[in-house]
Design a protein around this motif. Sequence first.
Motif, PDB file in Angstrom:
ATOM      1  N   HIS A   1      -4.497  -6.032  -0.055  1.00  0.00           N
ATOM      2  CA  HIS A   1      -3.230  -6.675  -0.385  1.00  0.00           C
ATOM      3  C   HIS A   1      -2.994  -7.973   0.385  1.00  0.00           C
ATOM      4  O   HIS A   1      -1.932  -8.577   0.246  1.00  0.00           O
ATOM      5  CB  HIS A   1      -2.077  -5.712  -0.102  1.00  0.00           C
ATOM      6  CG  HIS A   1      -2.237  -4.376  -0.762  1.00  0.00           C
ATOM      7  ND1 HIS A   1      -2.177  -4.211  -2.128  1.00  0.00           N
ATOM      8  CD2 HIS A   1      -2.475  -3.136  -0.235  1.00  0.00           C
ATOM      9  CE1 HIS A   1      -2.356  -2.919  -2.422  1.00  0.00           C
ATOM     10  NE2 HIS A   1      -2.543  -2.260  -1.293  1.00  0.00           N
TER      11      HIS A   1
ATOM     12  N   GLN B   1       0.809  -1.207   0.000  1.00  0.00           N
ATOM     13  CA  GLN B   1       0.000   0.000   0.000  1.00  0.00           C
ATOM     14  C   GLN B   1       0.848   1.265   0.000  1.00  0.00           C
ATOM     15  O   GLN B   1       0.525   2.245  -0.674  1.00  0.00           O
ATOM     16  CB  GLN B   1      -0.935   0.000   1.218  1.00  0.00           C
ATOM     17  CG  GLN B   1      -1.829   1.227   1.314  1.00  0.00           C
ATOM     18  CD  GLN B   1      -2.775   1.362   0.131  1.00  0.00           C
ATOM     19  OE1 GLN B   1      -3.167   0.360  -0.483  1.00  0.00           O
ATOM     20  NE2 GLN B   1      -3.158   2.589  -0.189  1.00  0.00           N
TER      21      GLN B   1
ATOM     22  N   TYR C   1      -5.438  -5.753   8.051  1.00  0.00           N
ATOM     23  CA  TYR C   1      -5.464  -4.296   7.883  1.00  0.00           C
ATOM     24  C   TYR C   1      -5.499  -3.565   9.221  1.00  0.00           C
ATOM     25  O   TYR C   1      -4.930  -2.474   9.360  1.00  0.00           O
ATOM     26  CB  TYR C   1      -6.649  -3.875   6.997  1.00  0.00           C
ATOM     27  CG  TYR C   1      -8.000  -3.905   7.658  1.00  0.00           C
ATOM     28  CD1 TYR C   1      -8.512  -2.779   8.301  1.00  0.00           C
ATOM     29  CD2 TYR C   1      -8.781  -5.069   7.637  1.00  0.00           C
ATOM     30  CE1 TYR C   1      -9.755  -2.803   8.912  1.00  0.00           C
ATOM     31  CE2 TYR C   1     -10.025  -5.094   8.238  1.00  0.00           C
ATOM     32  CZ  TYR C   1     -10.500  -3.969   8.875  1.00  0.00           C
ATOM     33  OH  TYR C   1     -11.732  -3.995   9.472  1.00  0.00           O
TER      34      TYR C   1
ATOM     35  N   ALA D   1      -7.336   0.369   3.568  1.00  0.00           N
ATOM     36  CA  ALA D   1      -6.692   0.148   2.263  1.00  0.00           C
ATOM     37  C   ALA D   1      -5.715  -1.018   2.290  1.00  0.00           C
ATOM     38  O   ALA D   1      -5.469  -1.659   1.258  1.00  0.00           O
ATOM     39  CB  ALA D   1      -5.971   1.418   1.813  1.00  0.00           C
ATOM     40  N   TYR D   2      -5.161  -1.335   3.450  1.00  0.00           N
ATOM     41  CA  TYR D   2      -4.219  -2.451   3.545  1.00  0.00           C
ATOM     42  C   TYR D   2      -4.895  -3.781   3.247  1.00  0.00           C
ATOM     43  O   TYR D   2      -4.239  -4.751   2.860  1.00  0.00           O
ATOM     44  CB  TYR D   2      -3.588  -2.497   4.936  1.00  0.00           C
ATOM     45  CG  TYR D   2      -2.832  -1.242   5.314  1.00  0.00           C
ATOM     46  CD1 TYR D   2      -1.702  -0.843   4.598  1.00  0.00           C
ATOM     47  CD2 TYR D   2      -3.241  -0.461   6.394  1.00  0.00           C
ATOM     48  CE1 TYR D   2      -1.010   0.312   4.941  1.00  0.00           C
ATOM     49  CE2 TYR D   2      -2.556   0.691   6.744  1.00  0.00           C
ATOM     50  CZ  TYR D   2      -1.446   1.081   6.020  1.00  0.00           C
ATOM     51  OH  TYR D   2      -0.761   2.224   6.354  1.00  0.00           O
TER      52      TYR D   2
END
Length: 270
Positions: A157, A81, A139, A153-154
């Motif tokens: 991934h 990120q 996250y 947002a993490y």
Amino acid sequence: MAVLTVTCGLLVAGGYYAITSLQPLQVAEPEPTESCTVTARGDTDSLDVDQAANAATVNGVAFAMDMPEDAVVIAYATVWQESKFFNIDYGDRDSLGLFQQRPSQEWGEPEQIMDQVYSTRAFYQGLREVPGYREMPVYEAAQAVQRSADGFAYDQHEGLSRVMAAAFNGSEGPAVSCWFDPQSSAASDVEGAEKELERVFGAAPGDLPITDGPRTGDIGWSMAVWAVSHARDYGLTSVTYGDQRWTAATGDEGWSTVPDGAVRDTLVLK
């Protein structure tokens, strides 16, 4: 993208009427001259050589600090990120490096943060202070360390980070292979590679096998894939571990079995 011009002619009332149209011309993309493949848990992904080298270091530091695979997954999701695994010297405000750590928030001096080993250690130290981070969603654990504007947002991934963690921690053997233009390779520096391996992993290749080693994964194979990921930077032409050998000259063909066998638990760089 290249454009192909197509002209069609029609006879209209004794004259000639031309119709010109622009259509995309499909041109095959050239094969990359430098790349790495990461294969684990039934999935294969491609990384830039620099990305793979940084991923190998983030994993290697986990061995030095006896951090579990869960911690590597969290670190990987964070780096995807923040920097996409490129050690960039810019970012939001004074953010720097793989984890986009800020000197103004006491992560360290700029030159320290730009050292991938230092910045990774700082992240793991912060993660250790998060109670129950292994039981948290990835996250949430990442956000507890980073305190970013958009912690969720993490989450996007996590899947790829789990594949990469399994590949780089050595638990799936020769799971990482790289190829590059020989002209881009540095001069041979096997000694330098061995010293950096010790700085990253907290152990030297000559220390193998390590009994009761860190819980991160298989340290011997992790060292081997680290060496492959850094082969261009240290001018390594081959990496051998056990009966498996990666050779720079074979391009993207990957690892192969050593015909005459090799000493078990021995990492040989050339």
